[in-house]
Design a protein around this motif. Structure first.
Motif, mmCIF file in Angstrom:
data_model
loop_
_atom_site.group_PDB
_atom_site.id
_atom_site.type_symbol
_atom_site.label_atom_id
_atom_site.label_comp_id
_atom_site.label_asym_id
_atom_site.label_seq_id
_atom_site.Cartn_x
_atom_site.Cartn_y
_atom_site.Cartn_z
ATOM 1 N N THR A 78 -108.828 -6.193 -40.797
ATOM 2 C CA THR A 78 -108.379 -5.865 -39.444
ATOM 3 C C THR A 78 -109.162 -6.696 -38.442
ATOM 4 O O THR A 78 -110.313 -7.068 -38.696
ATOM 5 C CB THR A 78 -108.581 -4.360 -39.139
ATOM 6 N N SER A 79 -108.535 -6.972 -37.313
ATOM 7 C CA SER A 79 -109.234 -7.650 -36.219
ATOM 8 C C SER A 79 -109.748 -6.638 -35.196
ATOM 9 O O SER A 79 -110.465 -7.000 -34.266
ATOM 10 C CB SER A 79 -108.298 -8.650 -35.533
ATOM 11 N N GLN A 80 -109.374 -5.372 -35.367
ATOM 12 C CA GLN A 80 -109.848 -4.331 -34.456
ATOM 13 C C GLN A 80 -111.347 -4.114 -34.663
ATOM 14 O O GLN A 80 -111.846 -4.148 -35.791
ATOM 15 C CB GLN A 80 -109.094 -3.027 -34.712
ATOM 16 N N LYS A 81 -112.053 -3.863 -33.584
ATOM 17 C CA LYS A 81 -113.505 -3.684 -33.689
ATOM 18 C C LYS A 81 -113.810 -2.236 -34.063
ATOM 19 O O LYS A 81 -114.331 -1.439 -33.281
ATOM 20 C CB LYS A 81 -114.191 -4.076 -32.376
ATOM 21 N N VAL A 82 -113.470 -1.921 -35.317
ATOM 22 C CA VAL A 82 -113.685 -0.580 -35.851
ATOM 23 C C VAL A 82 -114.417 -0.672 -37.187
ATOM 24 O O VAL A 82 -114.319 -1.668 -37.905
ATOM 25 C CB VAL A 82 -112.356 0.176 -36.060
ATOM 26 N N VAL A 83 -115.159 0.388 -37.493
ATOM 27 C CA VAL A 83 -115.761 0.551 -38.815
ATOM 28 C C VAL A 83 -115.381 1.933 -39.323
ATOM 29 O O VAL A 83 -114.862 2.772 -38.568
ATOM 30 C CB VAL A 83 -117.294 0.393 -38.775
ATOM 31 N N PHE A 84 -115.642 2.175 -40.599
ATOM 32 C CA PHE A 84 -115.237 3.418 -41.239
ATOM 33 C C PHE A 84 -116.440 4.061 -41.912
ATOM 34 O O PHE A 84 -117.154 3.395 -42.665
ATOM 35 C CB PHE A 84 -114.133 3.140 -42.266
ATOM 36 N N ILE A 85 -116.653 5.348 -41.648
ATOM 37 C CA ILE A 85 -117.780 6.069 -42.231
ATOM 38 C C ILE A 85 -117.308 6.866 -43.437
ATOM 39 O O ILE A 85 -116.301 7.586 -43.368
ATOM 40 C CB ILE A 85 -118.423 7.013 -41.203
ATOM 41 N N THR A 86 -118.028 6.723 -44.541
ATOM 42 C CA THR A 86 -117.768 7.532 -45.727
ATOM 43 C C THR A 86 -119.066 8.247 -46.107
ATOM 44 O O THR A 86 -120.149 7.688 -45.983
ATOM 45 C CB THR A 86 -117.283 6.664 -46.900
ATOM 46 N N ILE A 87 -118.940 9.501 -46.553
ATOM 47 C CA ILE A 87 -120.116 10.300 -46.900
ATOM 48 C C ILE A 87 -119.945 10.837 -48.316
ATOM 49 O O ILE A 87 -118.932 11.481 -48.621
ATOM 50 C CB ILE A 87 -120.328 11.459 -45.909
ATOM 51 N N ASP A 88 -120.939 10.596 -49.154
ATOM 52 C CA ASP A 88 -120.830 10.889 -50.586
ATOM 53 C C ASP A 88 -121.564 12.153 -51.026
ATOM 54 O O ASP A 88 -122.461 12.652 -50.358
ATOM 55 C CB ASP A 88 -121.389 9.713 -51.390
ATOM 56 N N ASP A 89 -121.190 12.591 -52.205
ATOM 57 C CA ASP A 89 -121.827 13.636 -53.008
ATOM 58 C C ASP A 89 -121.538 15.038 -52.485
ATOM 59 O O ASP A 89 -120.679 15.726 -53.007
ATOM 60 C CB ASP A 89 -123.342 13.425 -53.132
ATOM 61 N N GLY A 90 -122.282 15.536 -51.494
ATOM 62 C CA GLY A 90 -122.094 16.889 -50.994
ATOM 63 C C GLY A 90 -123.273 17.805 -51.252
ATOM 64 O O GLY A 90 -123.148 19.035 -51.162
ATOM 65 N N GLN A 91 -124.429 17.231 -51.558
ATOM 66 C CA GLN A 91 -125.603 18.043 -51.880
ATOM 67 C C GLN A 91 -126.068 18.877 -50.691
ATOM 68 O O GLN A 91 -126.305 20.065 -50.808
ATOM 69 C CB GLN A 91 -126.742 17.122 -52.353
ATOM 70 N N GLU A 92 -126.196 18.268 -49.523
ATOM 71 C CA GLU A 92 -126.665 18.971 -48.326
ATOM 72 C C GLU A 92 -125.492 19.617 -47.600
ATOM 73 O O GLU A 92 -124.438 18.999 -47.412
ATOM 74 C CB GLU A 92 -127.378 17.992 -47.388
ATOM 75 N N LYS A 93 -125.673 20.877 -47.211
ATOM 76 C CA LYS A 93 -124.615 21.619 -46.518
ATOM 77 C C LYS A 93 -125.199 22.218 -45.240
ATOM 78 O O LYS A 93 -125.335 23.436 -45.098
ATOM 79 C CB LYS A 93 -124.035 22.686 -47.441
#
Length: 289
Positions: free
Chosen positions: A98-113
C-alpha cells in the motif's frame, strides 16, 4: 515465568534464520491457499469497518494515557491489496502492499489479561489483530471476547506454541486444527490467518495451515519490546503497510512495565513517524465462498 524465558531464548535463536529466509526468498502477497475456504471474520458486534481511531477518540482520552492522538487512518481500499485463494499453497506475508501511510498492529499469545488494557482500547479505539494460543487464553476466554466486540479480529496461533519447523506434519496439524476449532467455538468465526510461534515455519506448516482452514501465514516487519521496536531494516524506519508484532505481556515479562505502558510506547513510536494504524483485515480479500 520459566516457560516465557524458554520461549524468549528459542525466539532469539530462530528469528535470524527466519528473517534471512524471508528476506532472501521474498514474502509478498499472493494467491495461495489450501482445501476448504473459510470465511473472513465479520466485524464483531460493536465494531465498525472504519479505521480512523482519532476521529472517535478525542484528545482528552489520549491525554488520559499520556499520549497524543495518531493521524486518522484513511478508508481502506475497495480493491484489497492482499487477495487470498481457497485452493493452493498458503502465501506468507509480512507487510501489506500500500502507498497509504498506515501500519498494522498484531498482538500474540494472550498470556496477560490486564483489564486496564481493555479500558485503554475503549478510550483510544486502536484497531489490532489478535493471534491467540489456546494454552494462554483458556483461563479466561471472555477477556478476548470483550476486545473482539470492539472490532478486533481473532486469528490462529496454535494450541501449545511449539516451534513448528521442529515438529512433524501430524503434530503441526494438531496444533493448527486444534486452535482453529477452539477459536471458532469460543469466538464465533473461523480464523482466516495463522501466525507460527517464533515466526518458525516450513513446508509442512503451509500444508497444515492449508488443511486446517486459515488461508495465509502472517509474519511481521517490526517487533515491539518495552519502550522501542526492533526493526528488520537497518534504517530503523516504518514503511507503509508494515505489520508490527507485540504480545499480551505484563510486568513479569516486561521488567515491571505494564501492558498499557508497553502499548503506549508502541503508539508513541508510531506517532513519531507520522503513521496511522489501520485494521489488517480491512486490506485482505478472503477467498470467495
Amino acid at each position: 515465568m520459566k516457560r516465557q524465558n524458554r520461549r524468549s531464548r528459542l525466539y532469539g535463536s530462530l528469528t535470524g534464520a527466519v528473517v534471512a529466509a524471508l528476506t532472501v526468498g521474498g514474502c509478498g502477497s499472493g494467491t495461495g491457499a489450501g482445501p476448504a475456504a473459510t470465511s473472513s471474520q465479520p466485524t464483531p458486534t460493536g465494531g465498525t469497518t472504519s479505521t480512523a481511531p482519532s476521529a472517535t477518540a478525542d484528545a482528552t482520552a489520549w491525554r488520559k494515557w499520556g499520549l497524543t492522538p495518531l493521524p486518522a487512518a484513511p478508508n481502506p481500499p475497495a480493491d484489497k491489496p492482499i487477495k487470498l485463494s481457497a485452493t493452493g499453497t498458503v502465501p506468507v506475508f509480512a507487510h501489506i502492499p500500500t502507498s497509504q501511510k498506515v501500519v498494522f498492529i498484531t498482538i500474540d499469545d494472550g498470556q496477560e489479561k490486564d483489564p486496564k488494557f481493555i479500558e485503554m482500547m475503549r478510550d483510544l479505539k486502536i484497531p489490532f489483530t489478535m493471534f491467540l494460543m489456546n494454552d494462554a487464553i483458556k483461563s479466561d476466554y471472555a477477556y478476548f471476547k470483550t476486545l473482539q466486540a470492539m472490532g478486533n479480529h481473532i486469528q490462529n496461533h496454535t494450541l501449545h506454541h511449539p516451534a513448528m519447523n521442529t515438529v512433524p506434519l501430524a503434530r503441526q496439524k494438531e496444533e493448527v486444527c486444534g486452535d482453529q476449532k477452539v477459536l471458532t467455538k469460543q469466538y464465533g468465526t473461523a480464523p482466516l490467518l495463522f501466525r507460527p510461534p517464533y515466526g518458525a515455519y516450513n513446508t509442512n506448516t503451509k500444508i497444515a495451515v492449508g488443511e486446517c482452514g486459515p488461508r495465509a501465514i502472517v509474519w511481521w516487519r517490526e517487533s515491539m519490546q518495552i519502550t522501542n521496536m526492533q526493526y528488520q531494516q537497518p534504517d530503523k524506519k516504518l514503511r507503509p503497510g508494515d505489520i508490527i508484532l507485540a504480545h499480551f505481556r505484563g510486568p513479569m515479562e516486561l521488567k515491571g512495565a505494564t501492558m498499557t505502558k508497553m502499548f503506549g510506547n508502541l503508539l508513541k513510536r508510531i506517532q513519531e513517524q507520522g503513521f496511522a494504524v489501520a485494521r489488517l483485515e480491512d486490506y485482505i480479500q478472503p477467498p470467495a465462498r
